[in-house]
Enzyme design. Structure first.
Site, PDB file in Angstrom:
ATOM      1  N   ASP A   1     -22.702 -11.805 -12.897  1.00  0.00           N
ATOM      2  CA  ASP A   1     -21.063 -11.627 -12.740  1.00  0.00           C
ATOM      3  C   ASP A   1     -20.510 -10.781 -13.409  1.00  0.00           C
ATOM      4  O   ASP A   1     -19.515 -10.156 -13.068  1.00  0.00           O
ATOM      5  CB  ASP A   1     -20.581 -13.062 -12.965  1.00  0.00           C
ATOM      6  CG  ASP A   1     -20.943 -14.353 -11.889  1.00  0.00           C
ATOM      7  OD1 ASP A   1     -21.230 -13.794 -10.637  1.00  0.00           O
ATOM      8  OD2 ASP A   1     -20.861 -15.472 -12.099  1.00  0.00           O
TER       9      ASP A   1
ATOM     10  N   THR B   1     -28.461 -15.867 -13.515  1.00  0.00           N
ATOM     11  CA  THR B   1     -29.289 -16.549 -12.391  1.00  0.00           C
ATOM     12  C   THR B   1     -30.525 -16.150 -12.560  1.00  0.00           C
ATOM     13  O   THR B   1     -31.429 -16.908 -11.804  1.00  0.00           O
ATOM     14  CB  THR B   1     -28.637 -15.969 -11.103  1.00  0.00           C
ATOM     15  OG1 THR B   1     -27.212 -16.769 -11.215  1.00  0.00           O
ATOM     16  CG2 THR B   1     -29.231 -16.574  -9.950  1.00  0.00           C
TER      17      THR B   1
HETATM   18  C1  SIN Z   1     -25.718 -14.550 -11.482  1.00  0.00           C
HETATM   19  O1  SIN Z   1     -26.359 -14.398 -12.251  1.00  0.00           O
HETATM   20  O2  SIN Z   1     -25.695 -13.828 -10.231  1.00  0.00           O
HETATM   21  C2  SIN Z   1     -24.325 -15.446 -11.527  1.00  0.00           C
HETATM   22  C3  SIN Z   1     -24.268 -16.147 -12.667  1.00  0.00           C
HETATM   23  C4  SIN Z   1     -24.149 -15.281 -14.042  1.00  0.00           C
HETATM   24  O3  SIN Z   1     -23.557 -14.191 -13.832  1.00  0.00           O
HETATM   25  O4  SIN Z   1     -24.527 -15.691 -15.072  1.00  0.00           O
END
Ligand code: SIN
Length: 347
Positions: A116, A35
């Site tokens: 994640d 993200t």
């Molecule tokens: C995030 O980065 O907060 C969620 C998506 C991911 O883990 O790539």
């Protein structure tokens, strides 16, 4: 899935004088996606977006203050949502970080990562990189395009931390939401909010005060932290995770082995509890030489096995299911001896 490898010296550092370059610590930024590199169609959007869109160059260019802190080099290891980080990316990352930290001009490294599975990568790196220099893992909960995106400040703090002598000899660190956590202990605890990374029992190692890292204690490492030399490994054994629940289907354990799992972790209930039928299946699978590690789905605590032998499997100790999986992969890459494997978990 985009997987690219490129290396570059980034940003205004190239335009500054050689003397000022020498004065600044060198920090290499390994970008993997997530993200923090995510883009949405609107600035209001914090959930509907695509992770892993911005390149490492774009990430750095968005935070010019990084160049005041360090001479930044960028390496694009991958550009994926962190659910797609696999053992090939992990092995490449640990080897490149180890090489980079051997260079005298590098103070530390930063890994940008999706939140994640960030804790899995941070834990893996903590067990496989041996260096006093800081390795800092960072991400963001809001995409780069969002109002009040948290990525730029998290990234600035991560680079500041990787440049700091006070961050040495502390293992892998996670910089997130003004806090400094141990990569060994930290977990994502909330699916949405920006203060998601916590280590409930051990707590944080420090925070940022006036933009600088402030550690609560002198350097220390997690007790009994093992080290695994993966420098010659090109792959790691497959380990899968199953979830325990009422009426858990024991056939799934056998199915996991048939699908190639060389080890299984169960997110068990409470202190390593599974239904009686699953316990019987674990006994059979362990007898075939496939270790089954029982962690807890509760989110916290220590799991241990009964000494009367009525429960089968290996208690995961302090490791949650996702960290137990990483540890079991590394342990299986070293040995198939069940007692030795047990020893990695049983403190
Ligand atoms: C995030 O980065 O907060 C969620 C998506 C991911 O883990 O790539």
């Amino acid at each position: 899935m985009k997987k690219i490898l490129l290396s570059c010296l980034i940003g205004t550092a190239l335009l500054t004088s050689p003397l000022s370059l020498l004065a600044k610590p060198g920090v290499t930024l390994f970008a993997t996606g997530g993200t923090i590199a995510g883009k949405a169609s609107s600035a209001k959007e914090a959930t509907e977006y695509k992770a892993g869109e911005l390149s490492v160059g774009q990430l750095v260019a968005a935070v010019p203050a990084l160049n005041e802190v360090a001479t930044i080099s960028g390496v694009q290891i991958a550009n994926v949502p962190s659910g797609d980080i696999d053992q090939q990316i992990l092995l490449a990352l640990t080897k490149k970080i180890t090489d980079t930290l051997q260079r005298a001009d590098q103070s530390g490294v930063v890994v940008t990562h999706g939140t994640d599975t960030l804790e899995e990568t941070a834990f893996f790196l903590d067990l496989t990189v041996k260096s006093p220099k800081p390795v800092v893992v960072v991400g963001a909960m809001r995409p780069a395009t969002a109002i009040s995106a948290d990525g730029p400040m998290n990234l600035l703090q991560a680079v500041t931390l990787a440049s700091s002598d006070s961050a040495r000899d502390r293992g892998v660190l996670v910089a997130f939401n003004d806090r400094i956590a141990s990569g060994f202990y930290v977990s994502k605890t909330n699916a949405n909010v920006t203060d998601t990374f916590k280590a409930t029992e051990p707590g944080y190692l420090g925070s940022f005060v006036k933009g600088q890292p402030w550690f609560y204690y002198s350097p220390a490492q997690p007790s009994d932290k093992p080290f695994f030399d993966v420098s010659q490994k090109t792959s790691l054994p497959k380990v899968t995770i199953l979830y325990a629940h009422q009426e858990q289907d024991p056939a799934l354990l056998e199915a996991a082995v048939n699908a190639g799992a060389q080890g299984i972790v169960i997110a068990a209930a409470g202190n390593a509890a599974v239904p009686v039928r699953a316990n019987a299946a674990i006994e059979k699978i362990m007898a075939k030489g496939v270790p089954v590690v029982l962690s807890t789905r509760t989110g916290n605590g220590y799991t241990s096995m009964r000494t009367d032998g009525s429960r089968h499997g290996i208690g995961s100790g302090i490791y949650n299911p996702q960290k137990a999986r990483i540890l079991l992969m590394l342990a299986l890459a070293e040995t198939r001896d069940m007692d030795k494997i047990r020893g990695y978990f049983d403190h």
